[in-house]
Design an enzyme around this catalytic site. Structure first.
Site, PDB file in Angstrom:
ATOM      1  N   LYS B  22     -10.730  18.700 -10.385  1.00  0.00           N
ATOM      2  CA  LYS B  22     -11.642  18.057  -9.433  1.00  0.00           C
ATOM      3  C   LYS B  22     -13.064  18.024  -9.982  1.00  0.00           C
ATOM      4  CE  LYS B  22     -10.985  18.672  -5.066  1.00  0.00           C
ATOM      5  NZ  LYS B  22     -10.435  19.812  -4.345  1.00  0.00           N
ATOM      6  N   ARG B  92     -14.688  23.477  -2.211  1.00  0.00           N
ATOM      7  CA  ARG B  92     -13.298  23.093  -2.477  1.00  0.00           C
ATOM      8  C   ARG B  92     -12.775  23.772  -3.743  1.00  0.00           C
ATOM      9  NH1 ARG B  92     -12.021  17.509  -0.688  1.00  0.00           N
ATOM     10  NH2 ARG B  92     -13.654  16.843   0.744  1.00  0.00           N
ATOM     11  N   GLY B 101      -2.769  20.772  -1.931  1.00  0.00           N
ATOM     12  CA  GLY B 101      -2.513  21.487  -0.684  1.00  0.00           C
ATOM     13  C   GLY B 101      -2.255  22.967  -0.854  1.00  0.00           C
ATOM     14  N   MET B 103      -4.280  25.321  -2.288  1.00  0.00           N
ATOM     15  CA  MET B 103      -5.414  26.220  -2.147  1.00  0.00           C
ATOM     16  C   MET B 103      -6.351  25.708  -1.064  1.00  0.00           C
ATOM     17  SD  MET B 103      -5.965  27.473  -6.036  1.00  0.00           S
ATOM     18  CE  MET B 103      -6.248  25.800  -6.563  1.00  0.00           C
ATOM     19  N   ARG B 336      -8.142  11.679  -9.394  1.00  0.00           N
ATOM     20  CA  ARG B 336      -7.232  12.443 -10.256  1.00  0.00           C
ATOM     21  C   ARG B 336      -6.035  11.561 -10.579  1.00  0.00           C
ATOM     22  NH1 ARG B 336      -5.470  16.798  -5.589  1.00  0.00           N
ATOM     23  NH2 ARG B 336      -4.526  15.303  -4.170  1.00  0.00           N
ATOM     24  N   HIS B 452      17.306  33.000  -4.001  1.00  0.00           N
ATOM     25  CA  HIS B 452      18.736  32.924  -4.305  1.00  0.00           C
ATOM     26  C   HIS B 452      19.275  31.518  -4.063  1.00  0.00           C
ATOM     27  CE1 HIS B 452      23.056  33.390  -3.366  1.00  0.00           C
ATOM     28  NE2 HIS B 452      23.011  34.254  -4.364  1.00  0.00           N
ATOM     29  N   SER B 771      26.974  24.732 -33.889  1.00  0.00           N
ATOM     30  CA  SER B 771      26.488  24.226 -32.608  1.00  0.00           C
ATOM     31  C   SER B 771      26.171  25.439 -31.748  1.00  0.00           C
ATOM     32  CB  SER B 771      27.559  23.356 -31.949  1.00  0.00           C
ATOM     33  OG  SER B 771      27.101  22.943 -30.682  1.00  0.00           O
ATOM     34  N   THR B 774      24.358  28.121 -26.214  1.00  0.00           N
ATOM     35  CA  THR B 774      23.296  28.991 -25.703  1.00  0.00           C
ATOM     36  C   THR B 774      23.625  29.598 -24.343  1.00  0.00           C
ATOM     37  OG1 THR B 774      22.165  26.983 -25.012  1.00  0.00           O
ATOM     38  CG2 THR B 774      21.387  28.041 -27.022  1.00  0.00           C
ATOM     39  N   ASN B 775      24.618  29.070 -23.638  1.00  0.00           N
ATOM     40  CA  ASN B 775      25.012  29.756 -22.397  1.00  0.00           C
ATOM     41  C   ASN B 775      25.520  31.150 -22.740  1.00  0.00           C
ATOM     42  OD1 ASN B 775      24.517  27.271 -21.294  1.00  0.00           O
ATOM     43  ND2 ASN B 775      26.637  26.811 -20.806  1.00  0.00           N
ATOM     44  N   ASP B 776      26.496  31.206 -23.633  1.00  0.00           N
ATOM     45  CA  ASP B 776      27.069  32.497 -24.001  1.00  0.00           C
ATOM     46  C   ASP B 776      26.081  33.333 -24.796  1.00  0.00           C
ATOM     47  OD1 ASP B 776      29.393  31.728 -22.762  1.00  0.00           O
ATOM     48  OD2 ASP B 776      30.662  32.596 -24.313  1.00  0.00           O
ATOM     49  N   CYS B 839      24.874  22.865 -27.778  1.00  0.00           N
ATOM     50  CA  CYS B 839      25.708  22.259 -26.748  1.00  0.00           C
ATOM     51  C   CYS B 839      25.704  23.099 -25.471  1.00  0.00           C
ATOM     52  CB  CYS B 839      27.126  22.026 -27.252  1.00  0.00           C
ATOM     53  SG  CYS B 839      27.988  23.531 -27.700  1.00  0.00           S
ATOM     54  N   TYR B 859      20.612  17.771 -33.495  1.00  0.00           N
ATOM     55  CA  TYR B 859      20.868  17.074 -32.236  1.00  0.00           C
ATOM     56  C   TYR B 859      20.892  18.070 -31.092  1.00  0.00           C
ATOM     57  CZ  TYR B 859      25.699  18.778 -32.551  1.00  0.00           C
ATOM     58  OH  TYR B 859      26.796  19.573 -32.640  1.00  0.00           O
TER      59      TYR B 859
END
Lengths: 883, 883
Positions: B22, B92, B101, B103, B336, B452, B771, B774-776, B839, B859
């Protein structure tokens, strides 16, 4: 051209890498002027070349062997394959380190249909010659041609029956001659080719067969168990035959320069008159004691005693010697460092120092650290005869005898009735711990070396045989089948956790010494002078801590608080705490637990006064303290169908079932446990920390120097460390202020997650010490669940050589070790001099201890009875006796 | 002395770090000669100083503010706290990036019992002055003193009732005066102190309150959700008040230079005559369209359009502008960058390029990649009229309509009865997960973006509106109040998780487009020109592969073969295979599966003709294909008690139960799965590889360019890689030889274990590509089970800021990322140019895509609908628009 063939006089004792232990020993004895038959050794390099060339002789080997035989002919005046004076040789394996009985040997090579006649004429002993020939055919057929021995043995038995005699020595020349012909027929029939008559071909095939035997299944298994490299190969020694079976002035013997069981300084061994070496092994006749030679052949005995003494002084170690007497002349066939019991190893090492043959450092390096384990367990009295009914995994060493019970509760009831029991279970869980405590030993049908049963039993120092496939349990009828035999509750069993053997009935046991014998204390004090790392112990009770201290522990590296939660008088309160729906209800239960925990800590801190005690805050997921989900599912279903869904009994069980289902996790090992518990339920850790410091303050006022170190488990992020550190410190300082006590203490973390290793610098901003929890770190680094993997794929992985060792037993240096190295570097980078130890079970395994020394750890912590092992291993690591 | 106060003319648009968005915007507008009231900005540094000094003004700030006010007095000719011509200011907040909205703002500061009189005289408008004063008291009381607004509102309502009027503007001066006095009484009663009359104290308190609002709960939640740093602080702008409520030639407005919903190039906004800004927000009167100004105040409109155009060109972006007209004079209060919908963002970016304001690269950088997600979820058909009943947090995107249920069990029951439900809860816990699965969408009364409900719903890809303050739940009566409206279980609701809006009734939804709209294709083609990495997709069926291809995927990075096993026609055969007791029986079942798998692969390879298809061999533990243990336990117990243990039904179920118990694992995630399956049961992988290559050969003969890449999952050791590589290659080459087909193919591995990263050099000796799974990898690096953690402790961890992001959603660069970096370096070190992709689900998350670009991956592969996001994110990573 590579030199593959070394005559004995061309080598020396230092060349065992190239010539094998046997070849190097023969070279050394030859150089020392001892009576050794002529011969040469084909190098281990030739063996490797043989494998590289797809099991063909490497270039030049054949020519060098031919040349070697020619030289041997010249020296002996005999001729290989010659009818007149045939040269006969033995062909023996010999690896860099001794692998007794694992590889093959062929004697009497050079005999064929012609030379056997020559040998008969030359020796004037037709029976001897044909006996030698038939032995050679049998041995060659078995070792080189891969035929089974049974048909040969059967023919001999038939012959004896026909002749009406009982023993081989009574078989006459003619019969051996007939048998030799029959043996050759077997070979023709079974191989489609005649038994080779060309002695050079015999030799070529025999050398190849010895090379081959390096990769026999039993040799591979032996190497795996003894951690011997597969890539060394074996040497082959070709030596002029000498015959111990040429009459009563001949014979063959094996002797140790000291007693390999007790270490006593006395010649120990056996001698068989008129026999070849294989007869000793076969056990057909009972050999005499070596000392009997003194009476029967005093000159030979004197010469042998003299040579044995020279060899022991020369090698500065107890020797295991093979020799043959041929017609009154002594020949040395082999000398090697003697295998010995742990007690003998220690006593001999001490004696050799006192005799000036060794310095202390060398002596300390001589005793296998792992072997000390034998000393702290009862063992079966070997003087009684017994049969092995079944075998399982040797999961926790020592022997135990007791009456079989099938549940933990029964174990307690029978023990309370004054009985010795063996607890027999499919597998154990934390619910069985009270039964395991009550039992003399544990036997399970499932589970590996790090199954619950194995780990807990080792922790308790109790014998355990795990994963016995031959055991089926029928809980309903309280009976089992063990190796086909039906047994019932109360039947006696004896188990040997050192070997994995299970015997029916009650065998006599020899108890372990109640304290460290003086000779072991002496020896370990030498080790203590040498080692850099401290040795601490994992102990959860004052008794264990006291024992650890007696065995030399310099601190407690892991005191698990959950075992305290499991005790019968607390478990209901713990369950109440877990089942609480509100923080308030949980805190009420925790207030009830506080005095119990305080009392626990008073006991253990007092036992270790003046030494650090590392107390790990609650670690396992909460559902471990509740009845099992499977059990509850069956029980509530039963209650519903019998008493109805409106019964109070059903409703009560159903409520517990629901809570257990709520807490149930797919993968509890990766769930709400470790410091996550302490962050989600901060009141639990707060109670534990309060208990620790109230205990310490109490003791301080009683003049006891309590040194608590608080360990936060399973931290993986800086924020977890920061939060739990701050919470623990707050409570600790509060308690100290309330009691007006000053007490140095530290708060650190267990490094047991890959991420913890990677961000160790961030953790060390708060953590005042690290302790590697390598059990869990191995689990997550490999992605293996210990509980599952050792029962499913790890055995197969070991068999298929996907894994060289079980990484839960031997620390994985390449993977887990690399993460540890990173953690050490980053941790000490962020906090100079950070104290770092290990409290996973690897802390008591010698090669892992050596690796910890390389990493620069400050201490290793292991179960109390492994403290002496770790003390020795740590010393050996420092002096470079372990890699 | 640090300079904390900058007058607007001292700054410029580049200084938003220091002056906030601002302040920087006001400075820029001032510099551009636009009509901006006088004022100054207190820097973000002052805010940080305020927190450092334990919520006291940092040294020098007070003096600089005093000096600033003095300067302002000089410029305006007014005097702060003066009775005659009082200076009034607005105070302000303004952070570095817009947090609309979140602050606090205080208007009309400088009014007190004396200055209000002066204002009345000066303006000749007593009603205006007292209205301004009572507004100020209310706002100050709420924002600075923390009082609740309700008592104030109630007094106004009572007053209106007493006067018999309906609207605030009808309240007369005298009434406002009375109300102001009553308001001050409330303050005295509730705070024990009089309402501050010292205007300098007012200002000091107001500035402190704005600083404080940076750390309000809602601001923190907002930042967490929007990944805004907590450490930036807010600036405070103090500006001379201008009044839009000084008559009908006054007013206040908000306008966007283009339509923020559609991107259309037309001025879009609202204007309220004779009002202050807060009246627009409060929605008391319906504002006019901005275009109405053209008619009512044509000069002002013309001037505003001109300024708006200048600002847009100046910033080269669509602006969101606040302005006030005071007695016919236009003042700019804020400009803005405008928030906009994803569609608008793309369309505007394209238009700005066509208008010559942006180059393509900048345009590509302007659109939030994640925002494209909106385009692929159902949304509410805006053509129907609807009212927003309440608003909550937009916790998981997409719209859903359903009948309201209040418990998870009800959600399941209603769903099972064929109904669409919205699960409405105060907040969710792990106990509600089954209900969340059953529901179309989730609405909660409590909880932020990391509650959650939010975390789990996002994981499930389900719409969720969380933390709706206007929702009260009465569980007993199964009813709720939503924004004042009473609703009962079964009533229809529509929620919009993209905006946080909640509507009553069942609104029509627009499903996501079946193909990319032309404007998005244009835009993504620009992104494609810029990006370095390829974008592949995870797809298990020909339909998904086809969809991925349409959305721009350049290959399949993960085709999971287990989903094929799960299909109804195959599952019985799969179970037969698993229940087989011998290898032979297993192979028989596998032979039956072969044609099915071949058919699967034909479909997917054909759909992707000419592009690589990475097929992962079987990954999950086998018990996933069998009935659940819990289910079986209950069922067999029931059968035993009803039909008896001798019944055939019981025996059959009991046999299955036993096999399931045998296969049961404590931690299946760490058990007999991934390549371990393929090593323990090599026949399974052999069948799969055969099916792949038979499919490829079939297609090849039909002229289809099939490009299979075989991926071995879960490799952790060199030996696993070596063995599985050799086995797969053997079968592949066999099949190709049988068919006489030549086909390039590769065999690689999924890097998803910490140990795989550490020994990547060893793996790359065999693996032809990597590959990252990344989950595991995240699971094992953190030691978190995704199935458990996201439903139990991760929400708490996010709330307590132990975790900044859910590491399963945003790739953890510090820990997991470090291991990936190591794997890339070691892998390419051992095999130059090794192809490496990702992947895991992170492959479609923009910041994770950026990190993959930094790592030099070839990739990213993600689910088909995230391919456009990944294409854009990959481009932004290349041009440095993402860090």
């Amino acid at each position: 051209m590579t030199k593959y063939v070394y005559f004995f006089e061309e080598g020396d004792g230092s060349m065992s890498d190239l010539l094998g232990g046997k070849g190097a020993g023969l070279a050394e004895m030859t150089a020392a002027g001892l009576p050794v038959p002529s011969g040469f050794t084909i190098t281990t390099q030739a063996c490797l070349g043989f494998y590289d060339a797809d099991k063909h002789f490497p270039d030049g080997l054949d020519a060098q062997v031919v040349q070697g035989i020619a030289t041997l002919e010249k020296r002996t005046g005999k001729s290989f394959g010659d009818h007149g004076d045939p040269l006969l040789v033995s062909v023996r394996s010999g690896a860099r380190v001794s692998m007794p009985g694992m590889m093959d040997t062929i004697l009497n090579l050079g005999l064929n249909d012609r030379t056997v006649e020559g040998l008969a004429q030359l020796t004037g002993n037709e029976r001897f010659a044909w006996d030698a020939y038939r032995r050679f055919i049998m041995m060659f057929s078995s070792v080189v041609l891969g035929l089974h021995k049974d048909p040969f043995e059967e023919l001999i038995e038939e012959r004896k029956k026909a002749l009406g005699i009982a023993n081989d020595p009574d078989i006459d020349a003619e019969s051996w001659k007939t048998l030799a012909a029959q043996f050759k027929d077997i070979v023709s029939r079974q191989t489609g080719k005649a038994f080779p008559q060309d002695v050079r071909e015999q030799l070529r095939l025999a050398i190849g067969a010895v090379f081959d035997s390096w990769n026999s299944k039993r040799a591979i298994d032996y190497r795996q168990y003894n951690k011997i490299s597969d890539s060394w190969g074996t040497a082959v020694t070709v030596m002029e035959m000498v015959f111990g079976n040429m009459g009563n002035d001949s014979g063959t013997g094996v002797a140790f320069t000291r007693d390999p069981n007790t270490g006593e300084r006395t010649l120990f061994g056996e001698y068989l008159t008129n026999a070849q070496g294989e007869d000793v092994v076969a056990g057909i006749r009972t050999p005499e004691k070596i000392s009997d030679l003194q009476r029967t052949q005093p000159d030979i005995y004197k010469q042998f005693v003299d040579i044995a003494g020279r060899l022991e002084r020369h090698y500065r170690d107890v020797q295991d010697i093979e020799f043959t007497v041929e017609r009154g002349k002594l020949f040395m066939l082999q000398t090697r460092s003697a295998k010995r019991s742990a007690e003998a190893a220690v006593r001999i090492a001490i004696d050799l120092v006192h005799e000036g043959l060794l310095d202390r450092k060398t002596a300390v390096g001589r005793v296998g650290a792992q072997s000390l384990d034998q000393l702290f367990h009862a063992r079966i009295d070997a003087s009684q005869g017994f049969a092995v009914a079944a075998k399982g995994l040797n999961a926790s060493p020592g022997a135990a005898a007791g009456q079989m019970v099938l549940t933990a509760d029964d174990a307690v009831a029978w023990r309370d009735a004054g009985k010795d029991v063996i607890l027999v279970r499919v597998e154990t869980t934390p619910d069985d711990v009270h039964g395991m405590i009550a039992a003399r030993g544990i036997l399970t049908a499932k589970g590996g070396a790090t199954s619950h049963a194995a780990v807990v039993a080792r922790g308790m120092g109790k014998p355990c045989v795990a994963g016995c496939d031959a055991l089926q349990i029928e809980r309903r009828t309280k009976s089992v089948t063990l190796g086909g035999v039906a047994l019932h509750e109360g039947d006696w069993l004896t188990i040997d956790g050192t070997t994995g053997n299970i015997m029916l009935g009650k065998l006599g046991l020899i108890p372990p010494p109640s304290q460290l014998p003086e000779w072991l204390q002496t020896f370990l004090s030498w080790a203590d002078e040498l080692r850099r790392m401290q040795v601490w112990a994992n102990a959860d009770t004052p008794e264990d801590a006291q024992k650890a201290r007696e065995l030399g522990a310099e601190g407690i590296g892991l005191c698990r608080t959950e075992h305290m939660f499991m005790q019968q008088d607390r478990l209901p309160v713990v369950q109440q705490m877990i089942l609480a729906n509100t923080k308030e209800a949980r805190e009420t239960a925790l207030r009830q637990l506080l005095p119990f925990q305080r009392e626990d800590f008073v006991g253990i801190l007092e036992a270790m006064h003046g030494l650090p005690v590392t107390i790990r805050l609650l670690d396992p997921p909460l559902h471990e303290f509740l009845p099992s989900l499977e059990h509850l599912l069956v029980e509530t279903t039963e209650l519903r169908l019998t008493l109805g869904a409106d019964s109070e009994e059903f409703k009560k069980q159903d409520a517990i079932l629901r809570r257990v289902q709520q807490l149930h996790e797919q993968n509890p090992m990766l769930g709400l446990r470790v410091c996550r518990l302490g962050i989600v339920y901060p009141e639990i850790y707060a109670m534990q920390v309060r208990a620790i410091f109230e205990a310490a303050c109490l003791l301080k006022r009683r003049g006891v120097d309590a040194r608590p170190e608080v360990m936060i488990p399973g931290v993986g992020t800086k924020e977890e460390m920061q939060t739990t550190y701050a919470s623990a410190k707050k409570v600790a300082d509060e308690v100290l202020a309330e009691h007006g006590v000053e007490l140095p203490y530290t708060i650190g973390t267990m490094v047991e997650l890959p991420r913890a290793c990677v961000v160790a610098d961030e953790l060390a901003e708060y953590a005042q010490f690290f302790s590697f929890g390598t059990n869990d770190l191995t689990q997550t680094t490999y992605g293996y669940s210990r509980d599952d993997a050792e029962q499913s794929f790890i055995p197969q992985y070991l068999e298929k050589r996907i894994l060289k060792d079980d990484p839960f037993q031997v620390l994985d240096r390449r993977g887990v070790g690399a993460l540890m190295r990173e953690a050490v570097a980053k941790g000490r980078g962020a906090r100079a001099g950070l104290k770092i130890g290990i409290c996973g079970e690897h802390g008591g395994e010698p090669s892992s201890v050596a690796f910890c020394d390389q990493l620069g750890l400050d201490y290793v912590s292991c179960s109390p009875y492994r403290v002496p092992i770790a003390r020795l291993a740590a010393a050996q690591a420092t002096i470079g006796a372990l890699d």
